[in-house]
Design a protein around this motif. Structure first.
Motif, short mmCIF file in Angstrom:
data_model
loop_
_atom_site.label_atom_id
_atom_site.label_comp_id
_atom_site.label_asym_id
_atom_site.label_seq_id
_atom_site.Cartn_x
_atom_site.Cartn_y
_atom_site.Cartn_z
N VAL A 1 -8.23 -13.50 -3.14
CA VAL A 1 -7.42 -12.57 -2.37
C VAL A 1 -8.36 -11.63 -1.62
CG1 VAL A 1 -5.75 -10.65 -2.49
CG2 VAL A 1 -5.45 -12.68 -3.94
N VAL A 2 -8.16 -11.50 -0.31
CA VAL A 2 -9.01 -10.64 0.52
C VAL A 2 -8.09 -9.67 1.24
CG1 VAL A 2 -10.84 -10.56 2.24
CG2 VAL A 2 -10.53 -12.63 0.87
N SER A 3 -8.14 -8.38 0.84
CA SER A 3 -7.09 -7.46 1.28
C SER A 3 -7.59 -6.05 1.55
CB SER A 3 -5.99 -7.41 0.20
OG SER A 3 -5.00 -6.46 0.53
N ALA A 4 -6.90 -5.41 2.50
CA ALA A 4 -7.15 -3.98 2.75
C ALA A 4 -6.41 -3.11 1.75
CB ALA A 4 -6.72 -3.61 4.17
N SER A 5 -5.53 -3.72 0.95
CA SER A 5 -4.83 -2.95 -0.07
C SER A 5 -5.78 -2.59 -1.22
CB SER A 5 -3.62 -3.73 -0.59
OG SER A 5 -2.49 -3.45 0.21
N LEU A 6 -5.29 -1.80 -2.15
CA LEU A 6 -6.17 -1.13 -3.11
C LEU A 6 -6.43 -1.92 -4.39
CD1 LEU A 6 -4.62 2.45 -2.81
CD2 LEU A 6 -6.58 1.50 -1.56
N ASP A 7 -7.66 -1.80 -4.88
CA ASP A 7 -8.04 -2.44 -6.14
C ASP A 7 -7.25 -1.90 -7.33
OD1 ASP A 7 -9.32 0.09 -5.89
OD2 ASP A 7 -10.96 -0.50 -7.21
N PHE B 1 0.83 -1.21 0.00
CA PHE B 1 0.00 0.00 0.00
C PHE B 1 0.87 1.26 0.00
CE2 PHE B 1 -2.12 3.37 2.39
CZ PHE B 1 -3.39 3.41 1.85
N THR B 2 1.78 1.36 0.98
CA THR B 2 2.59 2.58 1.12
C THR B 2 3.48 2.85 -0.08
OG1 THR B 2 2.54 2.24 3.52
CG2 THR B 2 4.15 3.83 2.66
N PRO B 3 4.22 1.85 -0.59
CA PRO B 3 5.05 2.12 -1.78
C PRO B 3 4.23 2.57 -2.99
CG PRO B 3 5.71 0.07 -0.76
CD PRO B 3 4.46 0.50 -0.06
N PHE B 4 3.01 2.02 -3.13
CA PHE B 4 2.17 2.46 -4.25
C PHE B 4 1.79 3.93 -4.11
CE2 PHE B 4 -2.04 3.30 -6.06
CZ PHE B 4 -1.74 3.11 -7.40
N ILE B 5 1.44 4.34 -2.89
CA ILE B 5 1.08 5.75 -2.66
C ILE B 5 2.27 6.65 -3.01
CG2 ILE B 5 0.49 7.46 -0.91
CD1 ILE B 5 -1.88 5.67 -1.64
N TYR B 6 3.46 6.27 -2.56
CA TYR B 6 4.67 7.05 -2.85
C TYR B 6 4.89 7.20 -4.36
CZ TYR B 6 6.73 7.74 1.78
OH TYR B 6 6.98 8.19 3.06
N ARG B 7 4.60 6.14 -5.11
CA ARG B 7 4.86 6.16 -6.56
C ARG B 7 3.74 6.87 -7.33
NH1 ARG B 7 7.50 2.19 -4.38
NH2 ARG B 7 9.28 1.15 -5.32
N SER B 8 2.62 7.10 -6.67
CA SER B 8 1.45 7.62 -7.38
C SER B 8 1.20 9.11 -7.21
CB SER B 8 0.19 6.85 -6.92
OG SER B 8 0.36 5.48 -7.12
N VAL B 9 1.93 9.74 -6.30
CA VAL B 9 1.69 11.17 -6.08
C VAL B 9 2.95 11.97 -6.37
CG1 VAL B 9 -0.07 10.68 -4.33
CG2 VAL B 9 2.27 11.07 -3.60
N ASP B 10 2.77 13.23 -6.70
CA ASP B 10 3.91 14.09 -7.01
C ASP B 10 4.61 14.52 -5.72
OD1 ASP B 10 2.73 16.84 -6.12
OD2 ASP B 10 1.20 15.99 -7.43
#
Length: 199
Positions: A110-116, A20-29
């Motif tokens: 897969v059942v996850s709190a991470s993002l679709d 989750f966290t690495p995806f957020i880092y890669r997705s925002v400026d």
């Protein structure tokens, strides 16, 4: 013929680490990242002290980091992340177990709190079903909210019950690694916590 069904948590169970966290880092400026870190600092500290749940923190992160972002750009970022980053984070034993279930003809979810945004393409690539936290969009922009809430703890259990008739399966398996998975594990006849079978 009646088959079995297997539910797998994602972060820490199928993967070695948080996705989750690495995806957020890669997705925002960079600008959003700097502002977000400042706004999130009190919540991160509260989480580390045990005063705030991971579920609440994830909701805050999604609101601050993703609100107003383009739907097309976020979905493209998720597809890219699923193909370029996730493969290096996968546990070989987890993928072997998933493939074993598939070879038996079992339904694997897969059942996850991470993002679709990245879990949906990854599950499609691997022939798996998915229940997870879904980012809400309106007018082609992320609202900063989830469609149905953070898919952890009790919501994992609720989503499973709402989407699958467990009585129609011969054996229900579940795999998890944190207390957020215990509600899901309670549904299973054969369950593994941190890759050790629970009795």
């Amino acid at each position: 013929m009646t088959t079995n069904i297997a539910f797998f948590d994602f972060d820490g169970t199928i993967t070695f680490s948080d996705t989750f966290t690495p995806f957020i880092y890669r997705s925002v400026d960079e600008k959003t990242l700097r502002r977000g870190k400042l706004r999130l600092l009190p919540y991160i500290l509260a989480y580390k002290m045990g005063a705030l749940s991971g579920s609440v923190l994830r909701k805050k992160v999604v609101r601050i980091a993703l609100a107003g972002k383009s739907e097309a750009e976020l979905k493209n970022a998720g597809l890219f992340y699923s193909k370029t980053e996730i493969p290096s984070l996968l546990r070989e034993d987890a993928m072997n177990k998933i493939n074993w279930h598939k070879s038996q003809g079992d339904t694997v979810v897969v059942v996850s709190a991470s993002l679709d945004l990245y879990l949906k393409p990854w599950c499609e690539q691997n022939g798996l079903e998915l229940l997870c936290s879904e980012v809400a969009f309106s007018g082609g922009k992320a609202t900063g909210n989830y469609k149905q809430g953070d898919c952890s703890a009790r919501l994992k259990k609720t989503k499973i019950i709402d989407n699958y008739d467990l009585s129609s399966y011969k054996v229900v398996y579940a795999y998890g690694d944190t207390k957020e998975d215990l509600d899901m594990l309670s549904l299973a006849s054969i369950k593994f916590y941190q890759w050790k079978e629970m009795v």
